[in-house]
Design an enzyme around this catalytic site. Structure first.
Site, mmCIF file in Angstrom:
data_model
loop_
_atom_site.group_PDB
_atom_site.id
_atom_site.type_symbol
_atom_site.label_atom_id
_atom_site.label_comp_id
_atom_site.label_asym_id
_atom_site.label_seq_id
_atom_site.Cartn_x
_atom_site.Cartn_y
_atom_site.Cartn_z
ATOM 1 N N CYS A 191 0.811 -1.227 0.000
ATOM 2 C CA CYS A 191 0.000 0.000 0.000
ATOM 3 C C CYS A 191 0.839 1.269 0.000
ATOM 4 C CB CYS A 191 -0.934 0.010 1.193
ATOM 5 S SG CYS A 191 -2.148 -1.302 1.109
ATOM 6 N N HIS B 298 -3.423 7.343 2.650
ATOM 7 C CA HIS B 298 -3.816 6.038 2.114
ATOM 8 C C HIS B 298 -5.214 5.716 2.641
ATOM 9 C CE1 HIS B 298 -3.908 1.964 0.876
ATOM 10 N NE2 HIS B 298 -3.720 1.451 2.072
ATOM 11 N N ASN C 52 -10.368 0.299 -0.469
ATOM 12 C CA ASN C 52 -8.900 0.331 -0.487
ATOM 13 C C ASN C 52 -8.407 -0.231 -1.826
ATOM 14 O OD1 ASN C 52 -6.161 0.008 -0.109
ATOM 15 N ND2 ASN C 52 -6.335 -1.043 1.867
HETATM 16 O O1 UT7 Z 1 -4.003 -1.093 3.381
HETATM 17 C C1 UT7 Z 1 -3.083 -1.965 3.965
HETATM 18 C C2 UT7 Z 1 -3.073 -1.858 5.437
HETATM 19 N N1 UT7 Z 1 -4.282 -2.342 5.982
HETATM 20 C C3 UT7 Z 1 -4.902 -1.676 6.946
HETATM 21 O O2 UT7 Z 1 -4.479 -0.619 7.325
HETATM 22 C C4 UT7 Z 1 -6.126 -2.318 7.569
HETATM 23 C C5 UT7 Z 1 -6.053 -2.245 9.077
HETATM 24 N N2 UT7 Z 1 -7.138 -2.934 9.721
HETATM 25 C C6 UT7 Z 1 -8.441 -2.534 9.669
HETATM 26 O O3 UT7 Z 1 -8.771 -1.599 8.979
HETATM 27 C C7 UT7 Z 1 -9.438 -3.225 10.564
HETATM 28 O O4 UT7 Z 1 -8.730 -4.055 11.448
HETATM 29 C C8 UT7 Z 1 -10.502 -4.062 9.813
HETATM 30 C C9 UT7 Z 1 -11.455 -3.137 9.087
HETATM 31 C C10 UT7 Z 1 -9.816 -4.995 8.827
HETATM 32 C C11 UT7 Z 1 -11.330 -4.878 10.802
HETATM 33 O O5 UT7 Z 1 -11.916 -4.025 11.763
HETATM 34 P P1 UT7 Z 1 -11.739 -4.303 13.322
HETATM 35 O O6 UT7 Z 1 -12.481 -3.271 14.014
HETATM 36 O O7 UT7 Z 1 -10.272 -4.410 13.612
HETATM 37 O O8 UT7 Z 1 -12.458 -5.683 13.490
HETATM 38 P P2 UT7 Z 1 -11.893 -7.045 14.099
HETATM 39 O O9 UT7 Z 1 -11.003 -7.715 13.141
HETATM 40 O O10 UT7 Z 1 -11.380 -6.776 15.473
HETATM 41 O O11 UT7 Z 1 -13.228 -7.879 14.235
HETATM 42 C C12 UT7 Z 1 -14.281 -7.518 15.153
HETATM 43 C C13 UT7 Z 1 -15.453 -8.437 14.961
HETATM 44 C C14 UT7 Z 1 -15.071 -9.900 14.944
HETATM 45 O O12 UT7 Z 1 -16.106 -10.638 15.560
HETATM 46 P P3 UT7 Z 1 -15.971 -11.158 17.083
HETATM 47 O O13 UT7 Z 1 -14.756 -12.037 17.092
HETATM 48 O O14 UT7 Z 1 -15.825 -9.924 17.908
HETATM 49 O O15 UT7 Z 1 -17.256 -11.885 17.283
HETATM 50 C C15 UT7 Z 1 -15.026 -10.255 13.490
HETATM 51 O O16 UT7 Z 1 -15.249 -11.605 13.237
HETATM 52 O O17 UT7 Z 1 -16.058 -8.191 13.693
HETATM 53 C C16 UT7 Z 1 -16.140 -9.404 12.955
HETATM 54 N N3 UT7 Z 1 -16.011 -9.097 11.538
HETATM 55 C C17 UT7 Z 1 -17.073 -8.736 10.779
HETATM 56 N N4 UT7 Z 1 -18.375 -8.611 11.045
HETATM 57 C C18 UT7 Z 1 -19.184 -8.226 10.046
HETATM 58 C C19 UT7 Z 1 -14.908 -9.072 10.777
HETATM 59 N N5 UT7 Z 1 -15.203 -8.713 9.517
HETATM 60 C C20 UT7 Z 1 -16.548 -8.511 9.502
HETATM 61 C C21 UT7 Z 1 -17.442 -8.109 8.487
HETATM 62 N N6 UT7 Z 1 -18.753 -7.988 8.809
HETATM 63 N N7 UT7 Z 1 -17.050 -7.840 7.217
#
Ligand code: UT7
Length: 331
Positions: free
Chosen positions: A115, A255, A285
């Site tokens: 990225c 980004h 993204n």
């Molecule tokens: O561009 C390259 C660099 N990349 C980045 O900078 C991305 C950095 N990371 C992020 O932007 C975020 O971590 C994400 C958007 C990828 C995820 O958001 P988050 O707030 O960190 O969510 P999480 O991974 O902590 O997941 C929270 C909950 C989980 O459920 P439980 O375990 O709490 O029951 C996930 O399973 O949300 C769940 N979850 C979803 N729920 C609905 C994960 N993806 C989804 C989804 N829809 N699409």
């Protein structure tokens, strides 16, 4: 006086098909509410034309930039294509684009820094110009992320989209263009964001395909933690060492990975939302496409002499910030 390297034109290309949050709700267990609050994304574009790779978008973005500048492709000295989704693993997409647009006097290569690729490319292209060896460089940034995303994995498929931007960099006699850069990498981060198979370590096989190891894998929370801290750190640092206060910064060009990361970076810089380029809601993204597509969307608002801070964080890990003075008023 040593020449500086300034952006003199911007082009862009976004595929027509809009993959909205409501369509994704029918594909995986997700909701518009979750995607919007956690990422800021509402829809992303997907390149559907059969047999087309990232070069399809790169050619269109490049041709638009050249047309806007009134420049012939054979005047270019180099073509750099920042991408993680080249048309083919071997044979550079940049070389193909250069031939297709008629950049017959340019050397061309792909640059891979996830990225942060466009940021690295901006620095690299500028060095050719600052050294006096080259006068005109075409830098393309973009990805066909839909080619490496698993549309049954809700943790990644809601984030990424396809798109491409291109800029022309030229020697500038007024000292405008790239002023300073901080670029960093930390290979220990590759465990959190990668495509495991398909490279030399795990060549593609029936087994790797069955396991889905040719798709992008991300441990979102881990990447988020590093992204928030590092993107904000380098942005604050580049302001500090150039004696820039929040009032001196006209635009943050971040980004577009997650609106929460963008907000944290702007907050740390003391820059208000009116100065932050944002189009994640429409494109998601696009990896190497995010920064040039921000310029593409905001070009009409940019004025000669404006101070822009670019910031990115991505796989590798790679990250950085660039301070650039805008060189023209768009027609
Ligand atoms: O561009 C390259 C660099 N990349 C980045 O900078 C991305 C950095 N990371 C992020 O932007 C975020 O971590 C994400 C958007 C990828 C995820 O958001 P988050 O707030 O960190 O969510 P999480 O991974 O902590 O997941 C929270 C909950 C989980 O459920 P439980 O375990 O709490 O029951 C996930 O399973 O949300 C769940 N979850 C979803 N729920 C609905 C994960 N993806 C989804 C989804 N829809 N699409």
């Amino acid at each position: 006086m040593k020449p500086t390297a300034a952006i003199t034109a911007v082009g862009g290309y976004l595929p027509e098909f809009k993959l909205t949050n409501s369509i994704l709700e029918t594909m995986v267990d997700t909701s518009d509410e979750w995607i919007t609050t956690r990422t800021g994304i509402k829809e992303r574009r997907i390149l559907k034309e059969k047999g087309t790779g990232v070069s399809y978008m790169g050619i269109k973005a490049a041709e638009e930039a050249l047309a806007k500048r009134g420049m012939k492709a054979n005047e270019l000295d180099a073509v750099i294509f920042s991408t993680v989704t080249p048309d083919m693993p071997v044979a550079s997409s940049a070389a193909f684009v250069a031939s297709e647009i008629g950049a017959t006097n340019a050397f061309a290569y792909d640059l891979q820094a996830a990225c942060s690729g466009f940021l690295y490319g901006l620095f690299t292209a500028s060095q050719y110009i600052e050294s006096g060896r080259m006068e005109r460089v075409l830098l393309i940034g973009g990805d066909k992320m839909s080619s490496i995303v698993d549309y049954s994995d809700r943790t990644t498929c809601v984030i990424f989209g396809d798109g491409c931007g291109a800029v022309i960099l030229e020697a500038n006699p007024e000292g405008l263009g790239l002023q300073d850069s901080i670029l960093r990498s930390d290979g220990r981060g590759r465990q959190y964001l990668n495509i495991k198979a398909g490279g030399s370590m795990y060549p593609p096989s029936k087994e790797t395909v069955e396991l889905g190891e040719h798709y992008v894998h991300q441990e979102g929370q881990q990447v988020f933690k590093f992204a928030v801290t590092n993107m904000a750190d380098v942005s604050a640092k580049i302001m500090d060492r150039n004696n820039l206060h929040a009032d001196d910064v006209n635009w943050l060009v971040p980004h577009q990975a997650n609106k929460r990361i963008i907000d944290a970076t702007a907050k740390r810089m003391g820059v208000g939302p009116d100065k932050v380029m944002l189009n994640i809601q429409r494109y998601g993204n696009t990896t190497n496409g995010t920064l040039p597509l921000c310029l593409y969307d905001y070009e009409s608002q940019l004025r000669k002499g404006d101070s822009l801070i670019f910031a990115a964080f991505g796989g590798g890990f790679t990250w950085g910030a660039i301070y650039l003075k805008w060189a023209y008023d768009a027609a």
